[in-house]
Design a protein around this motif. Structure first.
Motif, PDB file in Angstrom:
ATOM      1  N   ALA A  71      62.497  76.656  55.817  1.00  0.00           N
ATOM      2  CA  ALA A  71      63.163  77.283  54.674  1.00  0.00           C
ATOM      3  C   ALA A  71      64.503  76.584  54.435  1.00  0.00           C
ATOM      4  CB  ALA A  71      63.385  78.756  54.974  1.00  0.00           C
ATOM      5  N   ARG A  72      65.031  76.736  53.230  1.00  0.00           N
ATOM      6  CA  ARG A  72      66.350  76.166  52.921  1.00  0.00           C
ATOM      7  C   ARG A  72      67.465  76.950  53.626  1.00  0.00           C
ATOM      8  NH1 ARG A  72      66.927  78.775  46.759  1.00  0.00           N
ATOM      9  NH2 ARG A  72      67.220  80.895  47.534  1.00  0.00           N
ATOM     10  N   TYR A  73      67.117  78.156  54.099  1.00  0.00           N
ATOM     11  CA  TYR A  73      68.104  79.126  54.578  1.00  0.00           C
ATOM     12  C   TYR A  73      69.008  78.629  55.720  1.00  0.00           C
ATOM     13  CZ  TYR A  73      69.781  83.727  56.247  1.00  0.00           C
ATOM     14  OH  TYR A  73      70.543  84.795  56.644  1.00  0.00           O
ATOM     15  N   ALA A  74      68.402  78.293  56.865  1.00  0.00           N
ATOM     16  CA  ALA A  74      69.217  77.916  58.024  1.00  0.00           C
ATOM     17  C   ALA A  74      70.000  76.633  57.751  1.00  0.00           C
ATOM     18  CB  ALA A  74      68.339  77.755  59.265  1.00  0.00           C
ATOM     19  N   ALA A  75      69.353  75.667  57.119  1.00  0.00           N
ATOM     20  CA  ALA A  75      70.030  74.410  56.803  1.00  0.00           C
ATOM     21  C   ALA A  75      71.183  74.670  55.830  1.00  0.00           C
ATOM     22  CB  ALA A  75      69.046  73.421  56.201  1.00  0.00           C
ATOM     23  N   GLY A  76      70.966  75.567  54.868  1.00  0.00           N
ATOM     24  CA  GLY A  76      71.996  75.909  53.898  1.00  0.00           C
ATOM     25  C   GLY A  76      73.214  76.530  54.571  1.00  0.00           C
ATOM     26  N   LEU A  77      72.961  77.378  55.551  1.00  0.00           N
ATOM     27  CA  LEU A  77      74.078  78.004  56.282  1.00  0.00           C
ATOM     28  C   LEU A  77      74.776  76.978  57.177  1.00  0.00           C
ATOM     29  CD1 LEU A  77      72.591  81.461  57.353  1.00  0.00           C
ATOM     30  CD2 LEU A  77      74.427  81.062  55.711  1.00  0.00           C
ATOM     31  N   ARG A  78      73.974  76.176  57.882  1.00  0.00           N
ATOM     32  CA  ARG A  78      74.558  75.223  58.849  1.00  0.00           C
ATOM     33  C   ARG A  78      75.359  74.123  58.174  1.00  0.00           C
ATOM     34  NH1 ARG A  78      69.764  76.068  62.148  1.00  0.00           N
ATOM     35  NH2 ARG A  78      70.362  77.821  63.457  1.00  0.00           N
ATOM     36  N   ALA A  79      75.128  73.900  56.884  1.00  0.00           N
ATOM     37  CA  ALA A  79      75.877  72.870  56.160  1.00  0.00           C
ATOM     38  C   ALA A  79      77.384  73.147  56.204  1.00  0.00           C
ATOM     39  CB  ALA A  79      75.391  72.789  54.723  1.00  0.00           C
ATOM     40  N   GLY A  80      77.757  74.419  56.375  1.00  0.00           N
ATOM     41  CA  GLY A  80      79.177  74.774  56.392  1.00  0.00           C
ATOM     42  C   GLY A  80      79.807  74.768  57.782  1.00  0.00           C
ATOM     43  N   VAL A  81      79.031  74.407  58.800  1.00  0.00           N
ATOM     44  CA  VAL A  81      79.553  74.425  60.179  1.00  0.00           C
ATOM     45  C   VAL A  81      80.486  73.237  60.412  1.00  0.00           C
ATOM     46  CG1 VAL A  81      78.881  74.175  62.618  1.00  0.00           C
ATOM     47  CG2 VAL A  81      77.579  75.701  61.109  1.00  0.00           C
ATOM     48  N   ARG A  82      81.666  73.511  60.969  1.00  0.00           N
ATOM     49  CA  ARG A  82      82.625  72.440  61.268  1.00  0.00           C
ATOM     50  C   ARG A  82      82.074  71.522  62.365  1.00  0.00           C
ATOM     51  NH1 ARG A  82      87.627  76.404  62.164  1.00  0.00           N
ATOM     52  NH2 ARG A  82      85.868  77.768  62.682  1.00  0.00           N
ATOM     53  N   THR A  83      82.537  70.290  62.382  1.00  0.00           N
ATOM     54  CA  THR A  83      81.914  69.318  63.289  1.00  0.00           C
ATOM     55  C   THR A  83      82.531  69.306  64.687  1.00  0.00           C
ATOM     56  OG1 THR A  83      83.302  67.665  62.227  1.00  0.00           O
ATOM     57  CG2 THR A  83      80.997  67.739  61.550  1.00  0.00           C
ATOM     58  N   ASP A  84      83.804  69.738  64.810  1.00  0.00           N
ATOM     59  CA  ASP A  84      84.449  69.644  66.121  1.00  0.00           C
ATOM     60  C   ASP A  84      84.694  71.012  66.750  1.00  0.00           C
ATOM     61  OD1 ASP A  84      84.634  66.814  66.048  1.00  0.00           O
ATOM     62  OD2 ASP A  84      86.351  66.996  64.682  1.00  0.00           O
ATOM     63  N   ASP A  85      84.579  71.045  68.081  1.00  0.00           N
ATOM     64  CA  ASP A  85      84.881  72.275  68.810  1.00  0.00           C
ATOM     65  C   ASP A  85      86.383  72.464  68.922  1.00  0.00           C
ATOM     66  OD1 ASP A  85      82.407  73.476  69.466  1.00  0.00           O
ATOM     67  OD2 ASP A  85      81.983  71.774  70.785  1.00  0.00           O
ATOM     68  N   PRO A  86      86.873  73.724  68.976  1.00  0.00           N
ATOM     69  CA  PRO A  86      86.086  74.950  69.090  1.00  0.00           C
ATOM     70  C   PRO A  86      85.562  75.496  67.758  1.00  0.00           C
ATOM     71  CG  PRO A  86      88.406  75.508  69.179  1.00  0.00           C
ATOM     72  CD  PRO A  86      88.328  74.002  69.064  1.00  0.00           C
ATOM     73  N   GLY A  87      85.973  74.872  66.630  1.00  0.00           N
ATOM     74  CA  GLY A  87      85.527  75.356  65.319  1.00  0.00           C
ATOM     75  C   GLY A  87      84.013  75.363  65.205  1.00  0.00           C
ATOM     76  N   ARG A  88      83.387  74.330  65.745  1.00  0.00           N
ATOM     77  CA  ARG A  88      81.922  74.233  65.677  1.00  0.00           C
ATOM     78  C   ARG A  88      81.263  75.429  66.361  1.00  0.00           C
ATOM     79  NH1 ARG A  88      77.574  72.546  68.622  1.00  0.00           N
ATOM     80  NH2 ARG A  88      75.986  71.361  67.519  1.00  0.00           N
ATOM     81  N   LEU A  89      81.739  75.738  67.574  1.00  0.00           N
ATOM     82  CA  LEU A  89      81.151  76.859  68.314  1.00  0.00           C
ATOM     83  C   LEU A  89      81.343  78.174  67.548  1.00  0.00           C
ATOM     84  CD1 LEU A  89      79.750  78.104  70.757  1.00  0.00           C
ATOM     85  CD2 LEU A  89      81.963  78.140  71.940  1.00  0.00           C
TER      86      LEU A  89
END
Ligand SMILES: [Fe+2]
Ligand SMILES: [Fe+2]
Length: 201
Positions: A94-112
């Protein structure tokens, strides 16, 4: 359970549209196949987090238990799939999980923090959809989906607690950002029916 469900409705930006419920009822075999994939993916995401964050024992414990529960859910869906003579097969995601994960920051701790917020949203939406479907399903499926509500509601709370812990405080701002995306993914017309899709015309 009513209280946990209320908490989830308050957290999510919108209810599942009736059109999606109609889609699900008209495509129950497909719903079961995609549901099985979702449970398997949920376990695999939890395991991969256990490889990445080896120094976080709270995360390790919660994700280990969650992975076991998701695999148990997978076995339960698979049993229903087999019993009904449905053939389990690959599906495009589904487009759902990929659509949400697109906004995840790339570096920790923001990523976590972001991965945990996204996890909380996915668990909350799953819980909301199980509850929305239950009144319309046959007895076997209604009973199974009601039984899943409780663990998915706990998974939602576990992810949110881990997000706050990783952030060292409230995550309201991140939640607000991801929730806005989630609302679009849930309400905007979709091209393919999936457990987490938008409504299909
Ligand atoms: Fe599950
Ligand atoms: Fe879950």
């Amino acid at each position: 359970m009513a209280q946990a469900l209320q908490e989830i409705h308050d957290f999510l930006p919108c209810a599942t549209p009736q059109q999606w419920i109609d889609n699900a009822l008209a495509n129950q075999d497909l719903m079961l196949i995609d549901h099985a994939h979702c449970e398997k993916k949920a376990a695999s995401t939890a395991l991969s987090l256990m490889y990445r964050y080896v120094d976080n024992s709270d995360l390790l414990n919660k994700m280990s238990r969650l992975a076991r529960e998701e695999l148990r859910h997978f076995e339960q869906v698979l049993a229903i799939i087999d019993k009904r003579g449905v053939s389990y097969c690959h599906l495009t995601p589904a487009r759902y999980a990929a659509g949400l994960r697109a906004g995840v920051r790339t570096d920790d701790p923001g990523r976590l923090v972001d991965v945990m917020v996204v996890g909380a949203i996915i668990e909350a939406r799953s819980c909301e959809r199980f509850a929305a479907l239950t009144p319309f399903l046959d007895e076997e499926l209604a009973e199974f989906y009601s039984s899943l509500l409780k663990s998915e509601a706990r998974h939602y709370r576990d992810y949110l607690a881990l997000a706050e812990q990783a952030n060292g405080g409230p995550v309201d701002e991140r939640v607000a950002e991801f929730i806005a995306t989630e609302k679009q993914l849930i309400l905007e017309p979709d091209s393919e029916f999936r457990f987490h899709s938008g409504p299909v015309a």
